[in-house]
Scaffold this active site. Structure first.
Site, PDB file in Angstrom:
ATOM      1  N   PRO A 183      49.714  32.430  46.374  1.00 36.57           N
ATOM      2  CA  PRO A 183      49.439  32.443  47.516  1.00 36.57           C
ATOM      3  C   PRO A 183      48.484  31.098  47.786  1.00 36.57           C
ATOM      4  O   PRO A 183      48.287  30.746  47.276  1.00 36.57           O
ATOM      5  CB  PRO A 183      47.978  33.659  47.291  1.00 36.57           C
ATOM      6  CG  PRO A 183      48.015  33.767  45.991  1.00 36.57           C
ATOM      7  CD  PRO A 183      49.196  33.293  45.394  1.00 36.57           C
ATOM      8  N   ARG A 213      46.457  20.169  53.952  1.00 33.17           N
ATOM      9  CA  ARG A 213      45.023  20.184  53.400  1.00 33.17           C
ATOM     10  C   ARG A 213      44.447  19.930  52.214  1.00 33.17           C
ATOM     11  O   ARG A 213      45.501  20.312  51.112  1.00 33.17           O
ATOM     12  CB  ARG A 213      44.566  21.439  53.796  1.00 33.17           C
ATOM     13  CG  ARG A 213      44.886  21.867  55.813  1.00 33.17           C
ATOM     14  CD  ARG A 213      43.857  23.395  55.247  1.00 33.17           C
ATOM     15  NE  ARG A 213      42.304  23.309  54.644  1.00 33.17           N
ATOM     16  CZ  ARG A 213      42.172  24.439  54.524  1.00 33.17           C
ATOM     17  NH1 ARG A 213      43.208  25.274  54.500  1.00 33.17           N
ATOM     18  NH2 ARG A 213      40.760  24.874  53.775  1.00 33.17           N
ATOM     19  N   TYR A 249      45.266  18.560  45.188  1.00 35.23           N
ATOM     20  CA  TYR A 249      46.551  19.021  45.434  1.00 35.23           C
ATOM     21  C   TYR A 249      47.235  17.544  45.342  1.00 35.23           C
ATOM     22  O   TYR A 249      49.064  18.151  45.558  1.00 35.23           O
ATOM     23  CB  TYR A 249      46.836  19.981  46.158  1.00 35.23           C
ATOM     24  CG  TYR A 249      45.749  21.539  45.600  1.00 35.23           C
ATOM     25  CD1 TYR A 249      45.848  21.879  44.422  1.00 35.23           C
ATOM     26  CD2 TYR A 249      44.925  21.913  46.435  1.00 35.23           C
ATOM     27  CE1 TYR A 249      44.608  23.080  44.186  1.00 35.23           C
ATOM     28  CE2 TYR A 249      43.994  22.354  46.360  1.00 35.23           C
ATOM     29  CZ  TYR A 249      43.814  23.515  44.849  1.00 35.23           C
ATOM     30  OH  TYR A 249      43.612  25.151  44.277  1.00 35.23           O
ATOM     31  N   ASN A 269      54.330  28.870  39.613  1.00 42.36           N
ATOM     32  CA  ASN A 269      52.285  28.658  40.103  1.00 42.36           C
ATOM     33  C   ASN A 269      52.418  29.620  40.511  1.00 42.36           C
ATOM     34  O   ASN A 269      52.499  30.186  41.586  1.00 42.36           O
ATOM     35  CB  ASN A 269      52.828  27.392  40.529  1.00 42.36           C
ATOM     36  CG  ASN A 269      51.193  27.028  41.041  1.00 42.36           C
ATOM     37  OD1 ASN A 269      50.406  27.347  40.789  1.00 42.36           O
ATOM     38  ND2 ASN A 269      51.064  25.496  41.500  1.00 42.36           N
ATOM     39  N   GLU A 300      53.846  28.081  32.989  1.00 42.92           N
ATOM     40  CA  GLU A 300      53.249  28.300  33.652  1.00 42.92           C
ATOM     41  C   GLU A 300      52.480  27.198  34.461  1.00 42.92           C
ATOM     42  O   GLU A 300      52.674  25.919  33.880  1.00 42.92           O
ATOM     43  CB  GLU A 300      52.027  29.318  33.324  1.00 42.92           C
ATOM     44  CG  GLU A 300      51.207  29.572  34.334  1.00 42.92           C
ATOM     45  CD  GLU A 300      49.557  30.507  34.032  1.00 42.92           C
ATOM     46  OE1 GLU A 300      50.227  30.936  32.880  1.00 42.92           O
ATOM     47  OE2 GLU A 300      48.410  30.214  34.563  1.00 42.92           O
ATOM     48  N   HIS A 350      50.421  24.654  36.838  1.00 38.09           N
ATOM     49  CA  HIS A 350      49.208  24.798  37.421  1.00 38.09           C
ATOM     50  C   HIS A 350      49.038  22.690  37.677  1.00 38.09           C
ATOM     51  O   HIS A 350      49.289  21.873  37.517  1.00 38.09           O
ATOM     52  CB  HIS A 350      47.805  24.880  37.664  1.00 38.09           C
ATOM     53  CG  HIS A 350      47.728  26.162  37.140  1.00 38.09           C
ATOM     54  ND1 HIS A 350      47.752  27.473  38.168  1.00 38.09           N
ATOM     55  CD2 HIS A 350      48.117  26.984  36.242  1.00 38.09           C
ATOM     56  CE1 HIS A 350      47.144  28.806  37.891  1.00 38.09           C
ATOM     57  NE2 HIS A 350      47.737  28.446  36.397  1.00 38.09           N
ATOM     58  N   ILE A 351      49.002  22.896  39.996  1.00 40.22           N
ATOM     59  CA  ILE A 351      49.086  20.799  40.034  1.00 40.22           C
ATOM     60  C   ILE A 351      48.005  20.645  39.264  1.00 40.22           C
ATOM     61  O   ILE A 351      48.038  19.453  38.996  1.00 40.22           O
ATOM     62  CB  ILE A 351      49.161  21.021  41.442  1.00 40.22           C
ATOM     63  CG1 ILE A 351      50.921  21.670  42.023  1.00 40.22           C
ATOM     64  CG2 ILE A 351      49.206  19.805  41.747  1.00 40.22           C
ATOM     65  CD1 ILE A 351      51.240  22.100  43.128  1.00 40.22           C
ATOM     66  N   SER A 352      46.944  21.033  40.098  1.00 43.14           N
ATOM     67  CA  SER A 352      45.234  20.303  39.454  1.00 43.14           C
ATOM     68  C   SER A 352      44.926  20.946  38.102  1.00 43.14           C
ATOM     69  O   SER A 352      45.597  22.596  37.622  1.00 43.14           O
ATOM     70  CB  SER A 352      44.340  21.452  40.415  1.00 43.14           C
ATOM     71  OG  SER A 352      44.473  22.335  40.271  1.00 43.14           O
ATOM     72  N   ARG A 363      38.614  28.875  37.697  1.00 38.58           N
ATOM     73  CA  ARG A 363      39.815  28.849  37.611  1.00 38.58           C
ATOM     74  C   ARG A 363      40.189  28.882  35.541  1.00 38.58           C
ATOM     75  O   ARG A 363      40.902  28.751  35.511  1.00 38.58           O
ATOM     76  CB  ARG A 363      40.100  27.556  37.738  1.00 38.58           C
ATOM     77  CG  ARG A 363      39.503  27.471  39.336  1.00 38.58           C
ATOM     78  CD  ARG A 363      40.114  26.747  40.439  1.00 38.58           C
ATOM     79  NE  ARG A 363      38.905  26.501  41.111  1.00 38.58           N
ATOM     80  CZ  ARG A 363      40.164  26.837  42.293  1.00 38.58           C
ATOM     81  NH1 ARG A 363      40.610  27.714  42.341  1.00 38.58           N
ATOM     82  NH2 ARG A 363      39.204  27.021  43.735  1.00 38.58           N
TER      83      ARG A 363
HETATM   84  O1  CA2 Z   1      46.264  24.093  40.380  1.00 37.65           O
HETATM   85  C1  CA2 Z   1      47.541  25.268  41.147  1.00 37.65           C
HETATM   86  O2  CA2 Z   1      48.358  24.598  41.307  1.00 37.65           O
HETATM   87  C2  CA2 Z   1      46.422  26.032  41.577  1.00 37.65           C
HETATM   88  O3  CA2 Z   1      47.322  26.544  41.090  1.00 37.65           O
HETATM   89  C3  CA2 Z   1      46.345  25.932  42.576  1.00 37.65           C
HETATM   90  C4  CA2 Z   1      45.924  26.760  43.680  1.00 37.65           C
HETATM   91  C5  CA2 Z   1      44.637  27.613  42.912  1.00 37.65           C
HETATM   92  O4  CA2 Z   1      43.749  29.056  43.588  1.00 37.65           O
HETATM   93  C6  CA2 Z   1      45.031  28.150  41.456  1.00 37.65           C
HETATM   94  O5  CA2 Z   1      43.610  27.327  40.573  1.00 37.65           O
HETATM   95  C7  CA2 Z   1      45.138  26.376  40.695  1.00 37.65           C
HETATM   96  C8  CA2 Z   1      45.866  27.254  45.068  1.00 37.65           C
HETATM   97  C9  CA2 Z   1      46.759  27.385  46.233  1.00 37.65           C
HETATM   98  C10 CA2 Z   1      46.872  26.201  46.843  1.00 37.65           C
HETATM   99  O6  CA2 Z   1      45.498  26.661  47.933  1.00 37.65           O
HETATM  100  C11 CA2 Z   1      45.770  25.264  48.894  1.00 37.65           C
HETATM  101  C12 CA2 Z   1      44.688  25.862  50.131  1.00 37.65           C
HETATM  102  C13 CA2 Z   1      44.529  25.145  50.752  1.00 37.65           C
HETATM  103  C14 CA2 Z   1      45.070  23.610  50.981  1.00 37.65           C
HETATM  104  C15 CA2 Z   1      46.195  23.725  50.281  1.00 37.65           C
HETATM  105  C16 CA2 Z   1      46.270  24.057  48.793  1.00 37.65           C
END
Ligand code: CA2
Length: 154
Positions: free
Chosen positions: A10, A18, A23, A79, A103, A105-107, A116
């Site tokens: 999601p 954003r 990210y 992811n 798995e 995660h970008i961040s 998290r």
């Molecule tokens: O760091 C990651 O890849 C995450 O999986 C990204 C998720 C976050 O809930 C995880 O803790 C870490 C969020 C998906 C991206 O959400 C966005 C929200 C606003 C703008 C851009 C991306």
């Protein structure tokens, strides 16, 4: 040639639109291009998907298990987004069909909010790539292909 599945959970459709400070500014379409390039270099084909719906992701995981056993799929780079921190159902789906998962995660989730820091998916993943930005995806694809070869699945 086998399929490498790349699954995105999601909100990842919002990537690049954003929160660039968290990210980066790369879009999900750009990530797909990075993944396609690496998968092609490694002699395989890519199936790249994103869903905001837990059940759809579970169905894709269930369908991938038999594809791995038939030798047509090497596993998934996944992811899970925030599902990592909440979804026992996705964890059980991966375990249930024994899908090899790396798995991503970008961040760096460990440098962010406490909620998290735990991932249900990590418990059933072969490995985890965290905090390296979108370059984590091609790194994870390389790892998935090498793990499959080590397992004798090509
Ligand atoms: O760091 C990651 O890849 C995450 O999986 C990204 C998720 C976050 O809930 C995880 O803790 C870490 C969020 C998906 C991206 O959400 C966005 C929200 C606003 C703008 C851009 C991306």
């Amino acid at each position: 040639m086998s399929t490498v599945l790349v699954l995105n959970g999601p909100n990842l459709n919002l990537l690049g639109e954003r929160k660039p400070e968290v990210y980066g500014s790369t879009s999900l379409a750009d990530v797909e291009r990075l993944c396609a390039a690496r998968t092609t270099e490694l002699g395989h084909e890519l199936s790249f998907r994103q869903s905001n719906h837990e059940g759809e992701l579970i169905d894709w995981i269930h369908a991938a298990g038999p594809e791995v056993r038939a030798g047509r799929c090497l596993g998934a780079v996944y992811n899970p987004g925030a599902h990592a921190h909440t979804s026992i159902a996705l964890r059980d789906a991966i375990e249930g069909v024994q899908l090899p998962v790396v798995e991503v995660h970008i961040s760096n989730v460990h440098a962010r909010e406490g909620f998290r820091h735990h991932s249900y998916i990590s418990e059933v993943a072969r490995g985890v790539v965290v905090g390296l930005g979108v370059r984590g995806y091609p790194l994870a694809i390389t790892a998935l292909v090498e793990l499959a070869a080590e397992d004798g699945r090509r």
